[in-house]
Design an enzyme around this catalytic site. Sequence first.
Site, PDB file in Angstrom:
ATOM      1  N   ARG A  25       0.820  -1.223   0.000  1.00  0.00           N
ATOM      2  CA  ARG A  25       0.000   0.000   0.000  1.00  0.00           C
ATOM      3  C   ARG A  25       0.849   1.266   0.000  1.00  0.00           C
ATOM      4  O   ARG A  25       0.357   2.339  -0.346  1.00  0.00           O
ATOM      5  CB  ARG A  25      -0.945  -0.007   1.210  1.00  0.00           C
ATOM      6  CG  ARG A  25      -2.080  -1.018   1.081  1.00  0.00           C
ATOM      7  CD  ARG A  25      -2.847  -1.145   2.375  1.00  0.00           C
ATOM      8  NE  ARG A  25      -3.393   0.126   2.816  1.00  0.00           N
ATOM      9  CZ  ARG A  25      -3.883   0.342   4.037  1.00  0.00           C
ATOM     10  NH1 ARG A  25      -3.886  -0.647   4.930  1.00  0.00           N
ATOM     11  NH2 ARG A  25      -4.359   1.523   4.368  1.00  0.00           N
ATOM     12  N   LYS A 344      26.832  26.731   4.707  1.00  0.00           N
ATOM     13  CA  LYS A 344      27.119  25.303   4.706  1.00  0.00           C
ATOM     14  C   LYS A 344      28.534  25.099   5.220  1.00  0.00           C
ATOM     15  O   LYS A 344      29.471  25.685   4.708  1.00  0.00           O
ATOM     16  CB  LYS A 344      26.988  24.740   3.284  1.00  0.00           C
ATOM     17  CG  LYS A 344      27.097  23.217   3.174  1.00  0.00           C
ATOM     18  CD  LYS A 344      28.515  22.682   3.053  1.00  0.00           C
ATOM     19  CE  LYS A 344      29.229  23.167   1.813  1.00  0.00           C
ATOM     20  NZ  LYS A 344      30.604  22.573   1.721  1.00  0.00           N
TER      21      LYS A 344
END
Length: 459
Positions: A25, A344
Site C-alpha cells: 500500500r 554550509k
Amino acid sequence: MTDAASPLAASPLAIVILAAGKGTRMKSELHKVLHPIAGRPMLEHLLASAAELAPERQVVVAGHGREQLEAVLAGRATIAVQEPQHGTGHAVLQAEAALAGFEGDVLILYGDVPFVRAQTMRAMLDRLHGWHNPPVVVLGFEPEDSLNYGRIVADADKILEMVEHKDATAEQRAVKLCNSGLMAVRSRDLFALLRRLRNDNAQGEYYLTDIVNIATDDGHHCAVIVTDDPDEVAGINSRGELAEAEARWQARRRRQAMADGASLVAPETVWFAWDTRVGRDVTIEPNVVFGPGVEVADNVTIRAFCHIEGASLASGVEVGPYARLRPGAVLKERSKVGNFVEMKKAVLGPGAKANHLSYLGDAEVGAGANIGAGTITCNYDGYFKHKTVIGERAFIGSNSALIAPVRIGADAIVAAGSAVSRDVADGELRLVRAEQLVKPGWADRFHDAMKKKKAEKAR
C-alpha cells in the site's frame, strides 16, 4: 527508572520486531519501515524506545527488502528471514535460531508501529512478572473506531479469548478492547506455544494471537494491559497513514517546545526533526522547517520561512527570514544571518553579520565581521572544496567573490564588486575591479544610430 531489584531489571530481554510485510500500500521501492517520520525511519523510532530497556538481543524478522534493512541496521540487530510469509505466528517462529540459548523475556513489536513508549514496554514486562506470572501479556487499546482490529475478550486483566476480526462473531466484534499485536512472553514458553499453532482460520495463516488461546486452554492466566494512548499503537501501512503519523508527532513536539519555553508564532507551520533541540525564550516565526541535527540555544530568534539542518545556533542569534542553514553551519553568540543567506559548513563568529543574499560555504568568519549583500565564498573548483577564512571585524563589500582558498585578515576591507583570489593582510584594503572607462557622448551617438536603423527598416 526501573529499580535494580525489580523482576524486569533481573531478567534478560530480547526484542523481536516483525518487518517482513511487503508494504504494497506504500507503493514504494523503499521498505515500509524505513519511511521517515520527523526525518527518522520509523524503525529507528521503535529501536530508540526499545534501547531504553537495554535488550541483550534484537531480532528483526524480514522478507521483502531485507537488504535495505541489513544496510540500515549495520549489525545492530540480527536479521531473521521469513520467506514465504504465513502469518505473524510463523514470523516470530523465524526468530528462534537467533534466540538460541537465550533465557529471559521476549518483547514482540512491529516495525510499522513505531511510537510505542518505553514506559509501555516496561509495563508489559512488569506484568509478565506480576500476579499469576502470566505466560503471555498482550497490549490492548480502545480506539474510537475499532475498524478491523482483532478483539480481546477479558475479565479484568485476564484474557478469556482473542479473535481476529475476520473470524469474530457479531458479539465479539461489539467488544471495544482491541489487540495491538504487541506481546511480552517468556522465551521458555514462546517457541513451544508457537509450534502448536494451526492455520485453520479465514486467512489460512498462523496467528500469533492464538498462542494466548492455547495457553488459556492449558489453564494459564494470560493478561492484558491497556495503553492510555491509542495513538502509540497505530500502525502505518500507507502514505496517508504516514502523513497522519507525522502530523501527530509534530503536534506533540510543538506542544513540548512551547511547554519548555519557546514561542511558536504559528505552531502548525513549524516542522521539527526527531532530534531538534530548542532552548528557552526562543521565538520561531511561521513556516520554519528543521532537518535533523539542529541545536538552538536560549534567546534565539528564527524568522519566517527558514530551513535549518545540521546547524548549531548559540545564544542571541538571529536567523532569517528566508535563510537556509545546511549541515555544519555554526552561528556563535549574537551573530546574524538575514534574508536569502545560505550557510554550509561555515562558522559565523560572535557578533558577525551576513544580512542579505550571501553564500558562505566552507568558511570561517571572525567575530564582528560584516558580510555585504551578494557576497559568495567560491569554495568548489569542480573537484575539491576549499576554505575561506575571514578575520575579526573584517568588512566584505557587496557583490564580492572570495575565491578559496583565501584568507582575509582582521580589520581588512574588501571593496564592493571585488573578486579576491589572493590573501588580504590585516588592516588592508583590497579592491579588485577593472578600471572604469568613460566615453563622453558615446551613448547618445549609439542611440541615434540605432534609431536611424530602426526607421530605415520600417520603410
